[in-house]
Structure formats: structure tokens, C-alpha cells
Write a protein that holds these residues in place. Sequence first.
Motif, PDB file in Angstrom:
ATOM      1  N   ILE B  41      -2.832   0.262  -2.269  1.00  0.00           N
ATOM      2  CA  ILE B  41      -3.372   0.457  -0.747  1.00  0.00           C
ATOM      3  C   ILE B  41      -4.650   0.770  -0.656  1.00  0.00           C
ATOM      4  CG2 ILE B  41      -3.659   2.137   0.986  1.00  0.00           C
ATOM      5  CD1 ILE B  41      -0.551   2.650   0.616  1.00  0.00           C
ATOM      6  N   ILE B  49      -4.719   5.637   6.642  1.00  0.00           N
ATOM      7  CA  ILE B  49      -3.197   6.580   6.834  1.00  0.00           C
ATOM      8  C   ILE B  49      -4.260   7.998   6.252  1.00  0.00           C
ATOM      9  CG2 ILE B  49      -2.156   7.532   4.447  1.00  0.00           C
ATOM     10  CD1 ILE B  49      -1.606   4.556   3.538  1.00  0.00           C
ATOM     11  N   TYR B  53      -2.652  11.670   8.333  1.00  0.00           N
ATOM     12  CA  TYR B  53      -2.280  13.372   7.668  1.00  0.00           C
ATOM     13  C   TYR B  53      -2.808  13.832   8.457  1.00  0.00           C
ATOM     14  CZ  TYR B  53       0.845  11.391   3.233  1.00  0.00           C
ATOM     15  OH  TYR B  53       1.028  11.143   2.728  1.00  0.00           O
ATOM     16  N   ARG B 136       2.366  17.210   1.686  1.00  0.00           N
ATOM     17  CA  ARG B 136       2.283  15.932   1.332  1.00  0.00           C
ATOM     18  C   ARG B 136       2.608  15.309   0.203  1.00  0.00           C
ATOM     19  NH1 ARG B 136      -4.599  14.557   3.082  1.00  0.00           N
ATOM     20  NH2 ARG B 136      -4.171  12.652   1.936  1.00  0.00           N
ATOM     21  N   ASN B 138       4.144  11.557  -2.225  1.00  0.00           N
ATOM     22  CA  ASN B 138       4.550  10.789  -3.125  1.00  0.00           C
ATOM     23  C   ASN B 138       5.747  10.349  -3.719  1.00  0.00           C
ATOM     24  OD1 ASN B 138       3.116  12.203  -5.040  1.00  0.00           O
ATOM     25  ND2 ASN B 138       2.592  10.404  -6.372  1.00  0.00           N
ATOM     26  N   PHE B 140       9.565   9.022  -5.008  1.00  0.00           N
ATOM     27  CA  PHE B 140       9.575   7.539  -5.844  1.00  0.00           C
ATOM     28  C   PHE B 140      11.096   7.330  -5.707  1.00  0.00           C
ATOM     29  CE2 PHE B 140       6.703   9.806  -7.715  1.00  0.00           C
ATOM     30  CZ  PHE B 140       5.348   9.039  -7.807  1.00  0.00           C
ATOM     31  N   LYS B 154       8.626   1.401  -3.877  1.00  0.00           N
ATOM     32  CA  LYS B 154       9.299   2.211  -4.814  1.00  0.00           C
ATOM     33  C   LYS B 154       8.492   3.276  -5.329  1.00  0.00           C
ATOM     34  CE  LYS B 154      11.857  -1.988  -7.542  1.00  0.00           C
ATOM     35  NZ  LYS B 154      12.712  -1.275  -8.634  1.00  0.00           N
ATOM     36  N   GLU B 155       8.066   3.938  -3.906  1.00  0.00           N
ATOM     37  CA  GLU B 155       6.622   4.448  -4.103  1.00  0.00           C
ATOM     38  C   GLU B 155       5.853   4.681  -2.828  1.00  0.00           C
ATOM     39  OE1 GLU B 155       2.904   4.857  -6.550  1.00  0.00           O
ATOM     40  OE2 GLU B 155       3.211   7.225  -6.583  1.00  0.00           O
ATOM     41  N   TYR B 157       4.417   7.168   0.631  1.00  0.00           N
ATOM     42  CA  TYR B 157       3.571   8.693   0.889  1.00  0.00           C
ATOM     43  C   TYR B 157       4.107   9.047   2.146  1.00  0.00           C
ATOM     44  CZ  TYR B 157       0.748   6.455  -2.178  1.00  0.00           C
ATOM     45  OH  TYR B 157      -0.232   6.058  -3.764  1.00  0.00           O
TER      46      TYR B 157
END
Lengths: 487, 487
Positions: B41, B49, B53, B136, B138, B140, B154-155, B157
Amino acid sequence: MAKKTTFNVSKVDNFSEWYSEILQKAEVTDLRYDVKGFVVIRPWGALIIDKMYRIYEDALRKTGHEPVMFPAVIPEDNFKKEANHIKGFAPELFWLENKKGEDRLALRPTSETAFFQMYSLWIRSYRDLPFKRYQRANIFRDDTKSTRPLIRGKEFYWLETHDVFSNKEDADVQVQGDIKMTDDIVHKCFGVPGLLVRRPEWDKFPGAVYTIASDCLMPDGKLLQNNTMHLLGQNFSKPFNVKFVDENEKDCFGWQTTYGPGISRILASVLSVHGDDSGLVLPYILAPIQVVIVPFDGEGVEEAVRGISKDLMTKGINVKVDNEDKRPGEKFFFWEMKGVPFRIEVGIKELEKGKASVFIRDTKERVLVKIEKLSKEIIKMGVEYDARLLARADGLFDSKIVDCDDKNSIGRILESGKIARFSFCSIDKDGKDCAGVIEKEFAGEVRGTRADLFPRDDSGEPGEEAWGKCPVCGKKAEVVVYAGKSY
Amino acid sequence: MAKKTTFNVSKVDNFSEWYSEILQKAEVTDLRYDVKGFVVIRPWGALIIDKMYRIYEDALRKTGHEPVMFPAVIPEDNFKKEANHIKGFAPELFWLENKKGEDRLALRPTSETAFFQMYSLWIRSYRDLPFKRYQRANIFRDDTKSTRPLIRGKEFYWLETHDVFSNKEDADVQVQGDIKMTDDIVHKCFGVPGLLVRRPEWDKFPGAVYTIASDCLMPDGKLLQNNTMHLLGQNFSKPFNVKFVDENEKDCFGWQTTYGPGISRILASVLSVHGDDSGLVLPYILAPIQVVIVPFDGEGVEEAVRGISKDLMTKGINVKVDNEDKRPGEKFFFWEMKGVPFRIEVGIKELEKGKASVFIRDTKERVLVKIEKLSKEIIKMGVEYDARLLARADGLFDSKIVDCDDKNSIGRILESGKIARFSFCSIDKDGKDCAGVIEKEFAGEVRGTRADLFPRDDSGEPGEEAWGKCPVCGKKAEVVVYAGKSY
């Protein structure tokens, strides 16, 4: 009954117990998560960390750093591109189980090898430089030494900046800027002094040309590294092909720097340096609750408290009114233990005079303040409060650095939990054996030379002037080093 | 020359290409990271983002949620405690390579099984309830379907809240609160309408009693789930021993809810819904740069621009002055493509009248505004701008929901990229076969029943009134469902 909420462990006599106890009692962290080396951060800790991140991110953006978010996984091939880097980090990597012949992936221990793969695509021309990016991230290192919450663990929180410049001079200047940011934030803003030193050759970041680090002196006399900044030079730009076309249309490799403020460890430093035997003492600027209001029974109190609380909130102060059904004494102990800077007590007697009593956490003094002046006074007192924490920490830190002339005195100073300053043969590879002797005999580490006088060789600036001979090998001393015990 | 910075891919004709192109051109994400399913990102995306947040975290704290930070790894044993949970997530877990007989660890795909282990230690009494925490993070998931940046990877936020209540009613009310927060933020604040539905029994979160989700209708007619909220009931509190002592000193299991706003997908939704053939159209409230100032050559322009920029910044507006050595046309195209809401053009002609020209990104209109009124006007226009994006998105969304009376019309509607609304036998297990027919014949999914009329059975509230028979099995219809294609 009140006993349960008091906190009375001597920080000076038994820092280790004090630290474990206060983290649990003040609900900063919880060690009871089922996986060794991983810690849960509770709201009181998470709110402080959030404030730290905001302060750092504001400062980084003001110095031209833009945020990015990189994957938490890095392919094995990326690591292998810089030989020293993989050699240094290999023992600490967490690998994912391999799936159907896909590339082997590790959890990031730091993200140079993730970022620079993309930098080779993003950077084209000298017009793209300087190129400055940062991310806030969780990182993973399978450190097998005994773990301690926020100090040594397998996952921790930090920020990392990765910058690219067109020449070495600009890169050196950036490292000096990173040193200044560390001093501005950790020291001047959070009140935690640090030993800012250039690490010896044998102790630098894997892949760096040189490493500068900030070490906090913890109350048990051990040094805790909580910030590092590195000149990577062209060690990564060459294998990762981070190139730019210069003004003369010539292809050149970039000059790189990395800066890693370790948020988890900065939090550990702040809590350890300022705390006392009643618990935490949080800097006003970091406290999740800056003012707690404890109302006493009595007519008009509730209304007055509502007014005060609204007034403080409007001024941007973090306030909490403690209306719980507990005795005032219990509340006092609890909020002192949590480290809230100011406690406002409102009762009839003070109200009649149009005043409230303000208890100040660090000095444990009480002052009477006119209610209509409260918000203005609190803001002023908050600034004074943080200045006081800083001055106290600085005074203590300065008194802990002691000049030594021979090996025995170095040993004595290290044993007494202080930092030994002495002349030394060299922090190049040559000095490694002498440092090994210090480590073997006194369990102390040569941490490096003063960072603000660096880069010495290039600029012609003298370092601190060495006196006499190296206390280990007896050769002519070239540098002045700082040594201490460490975690 | 200007060609290079233009963006002209038709969003309506080829959304998939438009989406890939704009993410790369506007520097939101970069797909060229070496690991499939993981995306980088870039600053433009990271700054949006960050704003998302902050908006979410403020809202969560206002509703009594405190932040925590949990380890990214969860031991295998924790997953196994709730049978449906491990069954649902097992195929998607990333496992770490095992070390010396230690517990097998997975990267968190969601954190119920991490949080609740600690909840059993933290919650003791009814006085601790409601207990509300969020993080908050990340997360997977080894999703093997074809990946798309921010949509499927696959990951990603997100935020996750995990709340505990003393009874089912309070937990149901919390889910309604989570629905409202989704509507307040994603819909009213970011301008993205969503189909808020209760998922059918066969499509709920592994371990939940019921699941409510918000589906964004993407421009290609596919639904994208970007928020979920679940009543977990006591399904987790029992195996994880999340207990409290009630007012009568009786041991009880807690009632739990979970809410997961998917930040990555919310970003994908915002960009897709508002963008046009010139590029991104960012909501004023989310734009990293809300106003770009493009100065023209001429006397006094530089000084005027400095004054305007300072004035806007003082009012908290994110401003950038584009002083680059490029033609104005190139700058216009570039900032339109990035989606900056307002462009202020300052030239001599306007200056003479004390005015500046303001270009409005979404309507592509220009208005002249008096310089001394600029900051006030921009703030007002920003509010109007976001209201306009919302109204436009709502109008389009509403027109895409079409009532259907038989299977053929359902097929036609799904094929045309719309949402089919029809009477249906049931969203309990009984209806699964009929839903399977819709999926097989039209590649569309029965997504559920209207969430705001739920919980229907418990409260006696009627759901939407069904008409006629189930178009698949012909049995009496019990519910009204919404179906669409999905990613």
C-alpha cells in the motif's frame, strides 16, 4: 481492603520485581498469553502507544516521510541478497510452513529487504530523491534469550523509515536528523535521556556502514537500546538495484538510511525511568487520562464536577470522573498507581471558596486552584510537570556516567549500575578483543562513541579527546567509549 | 506529453481494468511485490487508510471500546476449542514452522480465540460488564481464490471488536449498534451504501449464532462484503470459560459479539463506487489532499498562493501547492486522477478581482470565490461535496435492487449486475438447497434478509413481508431475500 489497590514495591531495591508488578497491576500488559515471548498489551498500554505513534508520525511527516504499508512476509530470496543481513538475521527468523512449492516466506524482522525490492521500481531519476517512506508495524524476531514484556520479546511494535539519497553527504545528514528526532521525542518530549552512541564495528546492524543507537539507562543499571539509525550506504542499493539517473543522465546507485524507533521499548523506558514506589508516573503528554476528578459527597458537588469536566474536555484535556462506589483513599491509590498526572478533588469546603484541590502525581503536592482558572492552570502545570520529569531524569542520568582510568574502576562502576566512560584503543574491528575482555570480566559491553560528534573521520571533526592508554591492551587510546551492562 | 498523466478507462464498460489501472496510476497500491496475494500500500492509499482508522477508532472509543494489542500468533489448541470455528478457518490458516517441540502457531485470521483466552482471566463479575475491547490489526488468510488488491488477498487490514455482555438482549442491542456504526461511517460518512443483511444459516461466521454483513454493490454488479457483525452467543464463552458472577453470586457464561470493519475492502468500495473515467473521486473527509493549489505565472501570484495556503492550513484543511515544473494541463489531469476534491487555480486575472477559481472534482464545475472567503467556502463546499457523493451513490444503489417474482427474472436481474429481491422459502438450513439452485444456474448467491428488521423471531418484529411462493421449490415463502453475484 484498600490494601488490594495499593502498590508498594521498591523500584530502587528490586527493579525487576517492581517492573513486572507494575505492568500487571496498572494493566499495561499481560504476560499470561499462552505463547512464550508474546505479550498482550492492555488498554492503558495501548492508549500510551497510540499517543507515541501519533507524535512520531506527525514528526516523520513533517520531515518529508510518507507512510506505506508493506506485507508482513518477506521471501527468502530477498533476505539472501545482502550477505551480512541474512547472516545477522537468519537465527531470529520465523518461517511459514511451506505450501505447494511456493517460495519460503519469513515474518519480517525488519523490512529493508521488502522495501528495497519496490524502491528499485519506484525510483527512476534524481528528481525522485530524496525518497522517504515509513511504516508503523509489528515485527517478529525469534529471540531465544529470556523474555521480558516490552523489553525483549518475539513480536514488537515499532516504526521504520527507509530513505534514499543521491549522495553520501545527504544520507549522513539524514542520520543526524534521525538522531535529532530521537532526542526531540524520546528525550525532550517523553523525558527519557539516552546514551546516543555510534556502535562499534562488531555490533552494527547487519548490512550497515555504521549504526547509531540510543540506550536508555534503566533503574537496575542496565542499558536498553530503544532507537537505532543506520547508514546503509550502497550496501543494499547495489544488490537490490536501487538506481537513479543523475543530472548528467548517468546511472547511479542510491545512498540509503534506515531509522527504527522501537515503540515497545520506548514505552518500557518511559515507564521505568519515571515510575516510583507508588507506581507509574506518566508524562502529561502521554497519559491516556491526564486528569482524574474525584468528587466527595456534598450538595452541589455533582454539578460542579460536571462543569469542570466539560471545561477541561473542551480544552482538549483527557479527563475522567471517578464516580465508582469506592472509598476516596482507594481511588487515590489506584490513580496514583496508574500514573495519572493530576487528581482534582472536589468537596464542599473547597467549593465554598470557588476552588478545587489538585494533587500532583510526581511531587505528591496539593495545590488549591480557582475553579474558573482550572483548565488554564492544568495546561500550564502539565508543561511544568513534563519539564520536571525531564530535569529529574537528566540529573540522575548525568550522575551515572563516570570517567574511569583503569580496568578495576571500570569493573567497579559497571558493578554499581553506572555507565563507565573511558579511553579505549578502537571501535574498529581491532578493538573487539579488548571489548571481549571487558565483557568477560565484568559482564559489561562497550556500547560505542558519542554519536553527536560523528561522523568524525569524514568531517574532520574531532571525537571526544582520548586520554592515556587503552585500559585493556595498553595501546595508545584513539577513542572515548561508553560501557554498561545490558539486557 | 500530457497523455502520460491522463486517465481514461471506462469504469462502466470495463470495471476490472479500470480498477487495476487506477490503483496503480493513482499510486494507491502496487501489485509487483514478489509474493502472490500480498500487496504493497503506497502513500496515497496509506493516508486514506489512516483517516479511516482514526474515524473508526474515535467512534469505537465513544461507544465504550478500549484498544488492545494482541499477538499476531495463536496456538493451535486455542483454535480447536470451538469446533465450528476451527472447521471454518482451518483451510485458510498460515502456520509457522515448528520449533523444538513448541506449540504449533498460526497467524491470526481473526482473533476470537486469542482474545477470549484472556477474557477468562480479566472478567470476574457482572460489574466488569459490558466488557468492550477492539484492536486495529493486520490479519492473514490463505485464500487461494484469485486475488485482487484490497478486495481479496492473503493479508489485510481491519479492526475487530470483541464484546461481552451479561445477557442475550444486551448482546443483540450491541449488534444493532454495530449495524448503526457501519451505516454511520461507511454509508453516511464515506458515501458508500451497503446491503445490510442477515446471512443465511449456511453462510454465517464459523462459531456464530447469527451473522450480519454489509455488502457493497461494486460497479461490475458484484457484491463485496466489507463489514460483518456476529452474535456469538455463548458458543465461545463456554469452551473459553468466559464467566462472570452475577448479582446473586451465581456463575454465568458471558454473551458475546464480534464486529469486523474490513478497512482494506472499505477502501476498495470507496474508490470503486465514487470513481469515474477521469480517475478517483475521493470523499472530502477521506482525501489526503483536500485542496490542491495550481499557481499560474504572473506578478503577485506566488505571494497570494502563500497566503491562501496558509489560511486553509490554519483551518485544518489538507492543502498542497503544486509548484512543479509542468504544464498546468498536466497538473490538472494528475490531481483529477488522484481524486483531490478541489483545485484552486490562481492567476493574475482572478487576482485582480480578488478572486480564485475553484474546480470541483465530481461535477467538474468551476466557481469563482473571493479569496478572503476561500477557507470558509471550501469547508462548506466539502460538506456539500460529500453529501452529493452520498446522494448519487444512494440513487444508483436503490435503482439496482429489483423485485423478482420467478426464477427467470432472478436470472435476468443477476445477469444485468443488479440485486434481485424476492420471496424465498427460508434462510435456515432448509433453504440451502434452493439457494444452491440459484447459485448453480445463475452464479448468484442468496445473501440474506434485511438486517435492520432483525432479530425477527425474538422480538416479534415482522421481517419484510414475503409474497407468494419460493421461486425454486414452490413452497410457501417465509422470508424476503436479496441475491447477487459476488467476488
